[in-house]
Design a protein around this motif. Sequence first.
Motif, PDB file in Angstrom:
ATOM      1  N   VAL A  66     -44.301  22.227  42.569  1.00  0.00           N
ATOM      2  CA  VAL A  66     -45.257  22.889  43.648  1.00  0.00           C
ATOM      3  C   VAL A  66     -44.736  22.660  44.897  1.00  0.00           C
ATOM      4  O   VAL A  66     -44.544  23.508  45.890  1.00  0.00           O
ATOM      5  N   ASP A  67     -44.188  21.219  45.194  1.00  0.00           N
ATOM      6  CA  ASP A  67     -43.760  21.057  46.584  1.00  0.00           C
ATOM      7  C   ASP A  67     -42.172  20.404  46.246  1.00  0.00           C
ATOM      8  O   ASP A  67     -42.109  19.288  45.614  1.00  0.00           O
ATOM      9  N   GLY A 104     -40.071  19.558  48.700  1.00  0.00           N
ATOM     10  CA  GLY A 104     -39.587  18.195  49.283  1.00  0.00           C
ATOM     11  C   GLY A 104     -40.112  17.383  48.812  1.00  0.00           C
ATOM     12  O   GLY A 104     -39.649  16.047  48.569  1.00  0.00           O
ATOM     13  N   GLU A 105     -41.364  17.280  47.844  1.00  0.00           N
ATOM     14  CA  GLU A 105     -42.108  15.880  47.212  1.00  0.00           C
ATOM     15  C   GLU A 105     -41.089  15.495  46.107  1.00  0.00           C
ATOM     16  O   GLU A 105     -40.839  14.548  45.842  1.00  0.00           O
ATOM     17  N   GLU A 106     -40.550  16.734  45.439  1.00  0.00           N
ATOM     18  CA  GLU A 106     -39.828  16.222  44.081  1.00  0.00           C
ATOM     19  C   GLU A 106     -38.457  15.529  44.656  1.00  0.00           C
ATOM     20  O   GLU A 106     -37.979  14.674  43.966  1.00  0.00           O
ATOM     21  N   THR A 166     -33.622  20.501  43.726  1.00  0.00           N
ATOM     22  CA  THR A 166     -35.117  20.629  43.926  1.00  0.00           C
ATOM     23  C   THR A 166     -35.494  21.831  44.648  1.00  0.00           C
ATOM     24  O   THR A 166     -36.424  22.782  44.380  1.00  0.00           O
ATOM     25  N   GLU A 167     -34.782  22.369  45.693  1.00  0.00           N
ATOM     26  CA  GLU A 167     -34.876  23.268  46.360  1.00  0.00           C
ATOM     27  C   GLU A 167     -34.755  24.748  45.670  1.00  0.00           C
ATOM     28  O   GLU A 167     -35.428  25.692  45.751  1.00  0.00           O
TER      29      GLU A 167
END
Length: 567
Positions: free
Chosen positions: A47-48, A50-52, A102-103
Motif C-alpha cells: 500500500v505504501d 515508503g513504509e515498506e 519497494t518502489e
Amino acid sequence: MAKTEPLPAAAGDTRLTGIPASPGAAVGPVARMAPPPSLPDQRPTVVDAGEEAARARQALEQVADLLDGQAADLQGDAAAVLSAQALMARDPELARRAAERTEAGDPAAWAVHAACGAYQELLQAAGGYLAERAADLADIRDRATAVLLDLPMPGLPDPGVPHVLVADDLAPADTVQLDVERVLAIVTRYGGPTSHTVILARSLGIPAVVGCTGAAGLRDATPVAVDGDAGTVEVEPDEGLAERMRERAERRRALLAGSTGPGRTADDVPVALLLNVGEGDPGKAGAHDSEGVGLLRTEFLFLERSDPPTVEEQTASYTALFQAFAGRTVTVRTLDAGSDKPLAFAQTGHEDNPALGVRGFRTSRVHPDLITDQLTAIAAACRETSAKVRVMAPMVSTPDEAAEFVSLAREAGLDQVGVMIEVPGAALLADRLLPRVDFVSIGTNDLAQYTMATDRTLGALPDLLDPWQPALLQLVGTVGGAGERSGRPVGVCGEAAADPLLALVLVGLGATSLSMSAPALPAVRHALALHTHSDCRRLADLAVAASSAEQAREAVRSAAHPEAVDR
Ligand SMILES: C=C(OP(=O)(O)O)C(=O)O
Ligand SMILES: [Mg+2]
C-alpha cells in the motif's frame, strides 16, 4: 537400535564418507541447521512503498544490532568476523537497493531478498575473498527475512543436549558461536579441507568431516558416530561401535592432556612445534605450550581499514606479541594482500583471476611503501624485545624475488629472513632459491590451490584440495630435499601440518618445523614421539608413491604406529 525415521542417505549403507577435516571421534544425535526461512507463496499487496522501504531498513538495522550484540560477548577473530558482518548489514547501498525494490512494488521481505541477491551476485563475480563474503550476505538476508516475517531466527540448533552438528555449510557467524561443550562433532555437506569451517573446528578441537554428500540425508536426532581421522560418519552405529568410539574419544582426551614440551621424533630429532597466530590476545597465544610462532598473519592489522596502519601503530602491536613470546621464535609474515585478502588501500586494478594476480609479495611492485613501512615497524619492535624474530614474505615465485625481499629486510635491520613457498615455480627451483634465504616455510593451502589448479575458496572440489594429494607432497619433498642440501630450515605452516599423520609425512619429506593452531599441537607432538625420523621417511615414500590422496592417507594409516592412528 530401532530406526526412528527412514534415512535416505543410509539406505543399504550405514557409512557415509567425506573428507577428514579435524581429528577425533564422537558419538551423538544429529542436530541439523534449520533451513533458511523462505518467502511465502502469497505475496501481500504493497500500500505504501515508503513504509515498506523503512521496514526493510529497520530489519537490516535490527540484524546489524543483533550481530554487534553477539560480537560484544566474544573476543579476537570471532568478534571481528561478526562486527564485519554487522557493517555489511548496515551498508547504505544495501538499504538503497531494497528501497528501489519497494518502489517497484515489492513488500519489504521480498525487497530485502532481491537486494541481497543482487549484491551477492556482485561479490561472487568479484571472486576470491569477496566471493566468500557472499555467504555472510545470505546469512543477513535470512535473518532479515525472519525479522520481517516474524519467523524464528535461523542459526545454530539448540536441541538441549550435546549433539553432532550437521549443515550444508556453516556461515562465519555460526561457526564463531559454536559451543564446544554442546557440539560433539561437525559434519558438512560442502566445504573443502582449507575452508573456514575446518580452520575453526581445528582451532576449537572439534572433530569434523566435510564434503560429505550423504549428510544431506541425515535427520534430526538420528544417532551417528563421527570419525574425524578417517572422514566417516556411521549412521545408527551398533552399541559396540558406539562404545569403542566413546572410549577412543576418552583415550584421546587423556593422552593429549599428558602431551607437553618441544617436538621430537622417537630418536630425538627435533621438530619445532609452532603456532599459527592472527588477531587476538598475545598473552593467550604466548601461554600455549609451543616453541614459538611459525606464522603471524599480519593482515588483521590492515583489514577493514581505509588507510594502512602507521609504523608506530604496527610497532606497538608487534612489540606486544614479541613480548608474549620472549626468548622464543616469532615468524612474522609480511602483508599478504590481494585475492582472498583484498585491501581498500592496496588496489591493483581489476583482475579477472585475482588468485593469479598482484597479491602477496607482488603487491610491493605497486605499493612499495606498504612493505618497507612494515619491515621498519617489525625491526623497531624486534629491538624492544628478546623474541627471536624472523620475517618472511608470502607468494614469492622466483629466486630473484626471494633475494629482493632478503635485501629489503636486511636494509630494515632484520637478520633472519625467509620466504613462503606457496607457488609451484618456487618449489621447483628450491635448490636455487634456498641458498639465497635463511629459511623457508611451505604454505600448503596456497601450494595445493596452485598445484591442483583449484580455487581454495571453492567448496565444490574438496578432493582436489586435499593436502594428501601426492603431487603436492612431491613438491614438499622437492623443497625438503633442497633444505637438507643447503642446510636451511624448512617449515610447514599450512593446514596440512595440523594433521598428525600428515605431519609425519611432512617431516619425512624434510620439514624441520610445523606450525598450526594451538589445539592441534598435542596430537602432532604425540605422533612424532612414536616414530623415528626414518619411520617418517618410510611413511613419506608411501604417501608420495600413492596415486590418490585417499590412497596416500590409507597407506600411511596402515603403516603408522597403531597408537598414532585413532581407530
Ligand atoms: C599458510 C598459508 O597462508 P594463508 O592460508 O594465510 O594464505 C598457506 O597458504 O598455506
Ligand atoms: Mg598462503
